[in-house]
Scaffold this motif. Sequence first.
Motif, PDB file in Angstrom:
ATOM      1  N   GLY A 129       0.991  -1.316   8.218  1.00 23.27           N
ATOM      2  CA  GLY A 129      -0.144  -0.645   7.897  1.00 23.27           C
ATOM      3  C   GLY A 129      -0.113   0.705   8.062  1.00 23.27           C
ATOM      4  N   ALA A 130      -1.313   1.333   7.807  1.00 24.77           N
ATOM      5  CA  ALA A 130      -1.281   3.014   7.629  1.00 24.77           C
ATOM      6  C   ALA A 130      -1.141   3.475   8.856  1.00 24.77           C
ATOM      7  CB  ALA A 130      -2.711   3.245   6.930  1.00 24.77           C
ATOM      8  N   GLU A 131      -1.577   3.163   9.875  1.00 26.48           N
ATOM      9  CA  GLU A 131      -1.197   3.819  11.350  1.00 26.48           C
ATOM     10  C   GLU A 131       0.162   3.733  11.906  1.00 26.48           C
ATOM     11  OE1 GLU A 131      -4.780   2.381  13.567  1.00 26.48           O
ATOM     12  OE2 GLU A 131      -5.849   4.005  12.762  1.00 26.48           O
ATOM     13  N   THR A 132       1.030   3.045  11.253  1.00 26.41           N
ATOM     14  CA  THR A 132       2.260   2.911  11.625  1.00 26.41           C
ATOM     15  C   THR A 132       3.276   3.430  10.842  1.00 26.41           C
ATOM     16  OG1 THR A 132       1.911   0.999  12.961  1.00 26.41           O
ATOM     17  CG2 THR A 132       4.213   1.436  12.440  1.00 26.41           C
ATOM     18  N   LYS A 133       4.072   4.586  11.271  1.00 23.98           N
ATOM     19  CA  LYS A 133       5.130   5.273  10.429  1.00 23.98           C
ATOM     20  C   LYS A 133       6.441   4.682  10.722  1.00 23.98           C
ATOM     21  CE  LYS A 133       7.100  10.092   9.820  1.00 23.98           C
ATOM     22  NZ  LYS A 133       6.916  11.332  10.149  1.00 23.98           N
ATOM     23  N   ARG A 186       6.969  -1.842   5.658  1.00 21.38           N
ATOM     24  CA  ARG A 186       6.238  -0.380   5.661  1.00 21.38           C
ATOM     25  C   ARG A 186       4.717  -0.770   5.269  1.00 21.38           C
ATOM     26  NH1 ARG A 186      10.849   2.555   3.827  1.00 21.38           N
ATOM     27  NH2 ARG A 186      11.527   3.876   5.520  1.00 21.38           N
ATOM     28  N   ARG A 187       4.573  -1.612   4.408  1.00 20.05           N
ATOM     29  CA  ARG A 187       3.218  -2.289   4.054  1.00 20.05           C
ATOM     30  C   ARG A 187       2.481  -3.212   4.931  1.00 20.05           C
ATOM     31  NH1 ARG A 187       4.288  -4.430  -1.262  1.00 20.05           N
ATOM     32  NH2 ARG A 187       4.699  -2.426  -1.889  1.00 20.05           N
ATOM     33  N   SER A 188       3.643  -3.854   5.605  1.00 24.10           N
ATOM     34  CA  SER A 188       2.726  -4.861   6.559  1.00 24.10           C
ATOM     35  C   SER A 188       2.786  -4.158   7.864  1.00 24.10           C
ATOM     36  CB  SER A 188       3.960  -6.049   6.667  1.00 24.10           C
ATOM     37  OG  SER A 188       5.077  -5.702   7.491  1.00 24.10           O
ATOM     38  N   LYS A 239      10.358  -1.353   1.956  1.00 22.68           N
ATOM     39  CA  LYS A 239       8.982  -1.257   1.453  1.00 22.68           C
ATOM     40  C   LYS A 239       7.834  -2.051   1.717  1.00 22.68           C
ATOM     41  CE  LYS A 239       6.720   0.178  -2.727  1.00 22.68           C
ATOM     42  NZ  LYS A 239       6.916   0.424  -4.216  1.00 22.68           N
TER      43      LYS A 239
END
Length: 170
Positions: free
Chosen positions: A44-48, A40-42, A37
């Motif tokens: 950023g929003a543009e990386t899945k 995923r947060r590190s 988690k």
Amino acid sequence: MATPNKISAVEEITTDFKESEAAVLTEYRGLSVGQLKELRRSLGAETKYSVVKNTLAGIAAKEAGIEAFEGQLAGPTAIAFIKGDAVAAAKALTDFAKANDKLIIKTGVFEGKALDASGIAALAALESRELQLAKVAGVLKAPAAAAVRIIDALRLKLEETDGAAPAAEA
């Protein structure tokens, strides 16, 4: 025989590959849910960052025309699909891997070219897009700023030699 769930999973992974500027294959064995988690947060929003089944990821990579992952899909696998700034995402992955030795960066693909782990580290070492744009803006701004300083210096010189400039009459 392929089930509808597997077919849709392959389609989703293929779409992720095609829409991404870069993709990085990692092994996450031993990382906790909390650590994943945090990763995923590190990113950023543009990386899945998706945990994938190796067989399905292999099929999807072939369908997307990516050969970099052949022979690398073993063990617990997750792929970072990077749609935004690839340098920032590569930095986040390498920084997290340094802090958590259980995350292993295996290989990746950037703009259609295969990268090994050292290539991804080299990508992470680049300056961010914002910093590069700031440098370009500074280079473009410098001649105009120099011209303004020269004109102002000429104005000051004229005021010294001729006295104060006459005021404009209304």
